[in-house]
Design an enzyme around this catalytic site. Sequence first.
Site, mmCIF file in Angstrom:
data_model
loop_
_atom_site.group_PDB
_atom_site.id
_atom_site.type_symbol
_atom_site.label_atom_id
_atom_site.label_comp_id
_atom_site.label_asym_id
_atom_site.label_seq_id
_atom_site.Cartn_x
_atom_site.Cartn_y
_atom_site.Cartn_z
ATOM 1 N N HIS A 158 96.075 -82.756 24.094
ATOM 2 C CA HIS A 158 96.143 -81.354 23.456
ATOM 3 C C HIS A 158 97.838 -80.809 23.900
ATOM 4 O O HIS A 158 97.939 -80.159 23.268
ATOM 5 C CB HIS A 158 95.052 -80.417 24.001
ATOM 6 C CG HIS A 158 93.653 -80.576 23.730
ATOM 7 N ND1 HIS A 158 92.869 -81.544 24.142
ATOM 8 C CD2 HIS A 158 93.158 -80.000 22.525
ATOM 9 C CE1 HIS A 158 91.705 -81.623 23.405
ATOM 10 N NE2 HIS A 158 91.722 -80.579 22.660
ATOM 11 N N PHE B 209 83.971 -78.389 17.505
ATOM 12 C CA PHE B 209 85.506 -79.152 17.671
ATOM 13 C C PHE B 209 86.176 -79.137 16.244
ATOM 14 O O PHE B 209 87.319 -79.108 16.017
ATOM 15 C CB PHE B 209 85.445 -80.283 18.523
ATOM 16 C CG PHE B 209 85.426 -80.118 19.779
ATOM 17 C CD1 PHE B 209 86.131 -78.720 20.459
ATOM 18 C CD2 PHE B 209 84.766 -80.937 20.795
ATOM 19 C CE1 PHE B 209 85.880 -78.555 21.723
ATOM 20 C CE2 PHE B 209 84.671 -80.587 22.285
ATOM 21 C CZ PHE B 209 85.228 -79.312 22.769
ATOM 22 N N HIS C 224 85.631 -71.435 24.141
ATOM 23 C CA HIS C 224 85.103 -71.916 22.899
ATOM 24 C C HIS C 224 84.014 -71.250 22.395
ATOM 25 O O HIS C 224 83.851 -70.718 21.090
ATOM 26 C CB HIS C 224 85.204 -73.403 22.506
ATOM 27 C CG HIS C 224 86.461 -74.145 22.255
ATOM 28 N ND1 HIS C 224 87.000 -74.034 21.060
ATOM 29 C CD2 HIS C 224 87.395 -74.810 23.208
ATOM 30 C CE1 HIS C 224 88.045 -74.878 21.013
ATOM 31 N NE2 HIS C 224 88.399 -75.320 22.288
HETATM 32 CU CU1 C2O Z 1 90.113 -80.121 21.556
HETATM 33 CU CU2 C2O Z 1 89.504 -76.730 22.824
HETATM 34 O O1 C2O Z 1 89.285 -78.649 22.199
#
Ligand code: C2O
Length: 565
Positions: A194, A335, A318
């Site tokens: 990320h 996702f 999320h």
């Molecule tokens: Cu790849 Cu917050 O997810």
Amino acid sequence: MTTLSPLSFFVACSPSLLPSSSKKPSNAPNRYRRNVSCNASNPQEQQPPQNRRDVLVGLGGLGAANAAAIFSYNPFASAEPVAPDVKGCNKPDLPAGAKPIVCCPPNLEKKDPIDYDIPKWETLRIRKPAHDYDDLENYKKAVSMMKSLPDDHPHSWTQQSRVHCAYCDDSYNLYGQTHTKLQVHFSWTFLPFHRWYLYFYERILGKLIGVPNFAIPFWNWDAPQGMEIPSIFTDKSSPLYNSLRNPNHQPPTLLDLNWNGPGDVDTSGDEKTNLITMYRQVYEAKRPLSFYGSPFNADTPGKETSGTLELVPHNTIHNWTGDITQPNLEDMGAFYSAARDPIFYGHHANVDRMWAIWKSFKRNDISNPDYQNSSYVFYDENENLVRVKNSDAFDTKKLGYVYRELDLPWLNAKPTPRRTKAQRKGMTVKKMDLPFTLKEKIVSTVVKRPKINRSRAEKDEKEETLVFSLQLDRTKNLKFDVLIDEEEDYKWANPKYREFAGSFVNVSSTLNRASTVTFSIDITDVLDQLDADDEDSIVVTLVPQYGNEVLIKDINISFLSLQEI
Ligand code: C2O
């Protein structure tokens, strides 16, 4: 055991020493080009490989001496770092109810991935909190430009969001394998992947508006000022707005880092509990693997464990943000769709900042070559298809950016015990035998501890870890909480208490749909603070909060060395 440093290992096995007959394709990640000669020339390689995943889940029954031998660092135990087979990109495997999409990057037939050269930076970009962000006009302009590019342009909004779908919903096989998928969540690839993803997103935005130093904002959810959806994302006329969000969680509703799902009667969190949660999930995660997640290499995929930060608050935010009227809490709660919402990048910038902050605590880090050399492929701001590796992402300054320094009000937000040892006396537990299914019902079990009354030195050397082996449907959002030495009652599942040890949270994705996963919680501090280190067993209570049933196959306690990797 002879010890060679990982560095000398790589020097001895550098690609230039390879026989010229190596048949690996030119676009193969470097590791494939070095491996052949290493196997041939290094006698150490002939040792049977150890299964690293078993190291992490080390069973409680292991004797201490045995455990020490397994946990000592052995660079040759490394299997293969992971990399995506981009050229073999496939349709994603989406959860039920999702509209079909293809998530592969465009123009793959015309491009070969090349190794990325990190630019030299003259000035650092400074990422600032979303509630105090002074570059909003540029950000809006850049996102509008992304949104107006044709869908098949590598810099378009659609393509940026599909990067996440491709890496999280089974579009790529691991390089060199035909069946095993690359999934960047649930393991130590979570943080570096990320970081790189946001890095290119930011570089592309800067390029679009001609501001090379452009820096994205972060959603400062770890401090009271950031504990609601930042207003830059809620203005309906802004390109940073997204309509698919939970209507009950609009400002000024306070963010709940422990959100217990759509049926949660309290839709709002509370500041103090959120701070305690940050302390537990970030400060108390002392072992690198408990914070980062479990090892993931090409030999042992399929049993990945998320780190504490990924489970909470990353996953809970999320799910808290996603729209409860959608089949999988889209956009943020699944996702494949999460990165369609501009808030995703603000959320992840703060996750990334938490990584930088955790490192500033000067804890051990991971030197395992599989971790260092795992790699991903992205389009950069010049439309080159580039390969980047984890080890280049360990320092944000190397990537040209820093975070504005802010107070960390959670650093002294310790949880406190609900009851004293004396008050816990005489507690009765209905013991459940393993395996059992967790569904709507609170379940307790007694877990035997391998050793009591450990010395301070022993505790500093090895963390006592509660390890769960469970089976669940990964396509479903779910959460359950874990309590230690607590009564069976949902109302005690309150994260502000010390008895609350952690949570397992799933965001809808499709890795191995029905997966067996391990999930672990470090409990040395918990037991000390509960004054329970002299008890030879503990009561573990699981409180399901929402989502499908989970089969709990095993619960045990093991000691993991702080240095195990
Ligand atoms: Cu790849 Cu917050 O997810």
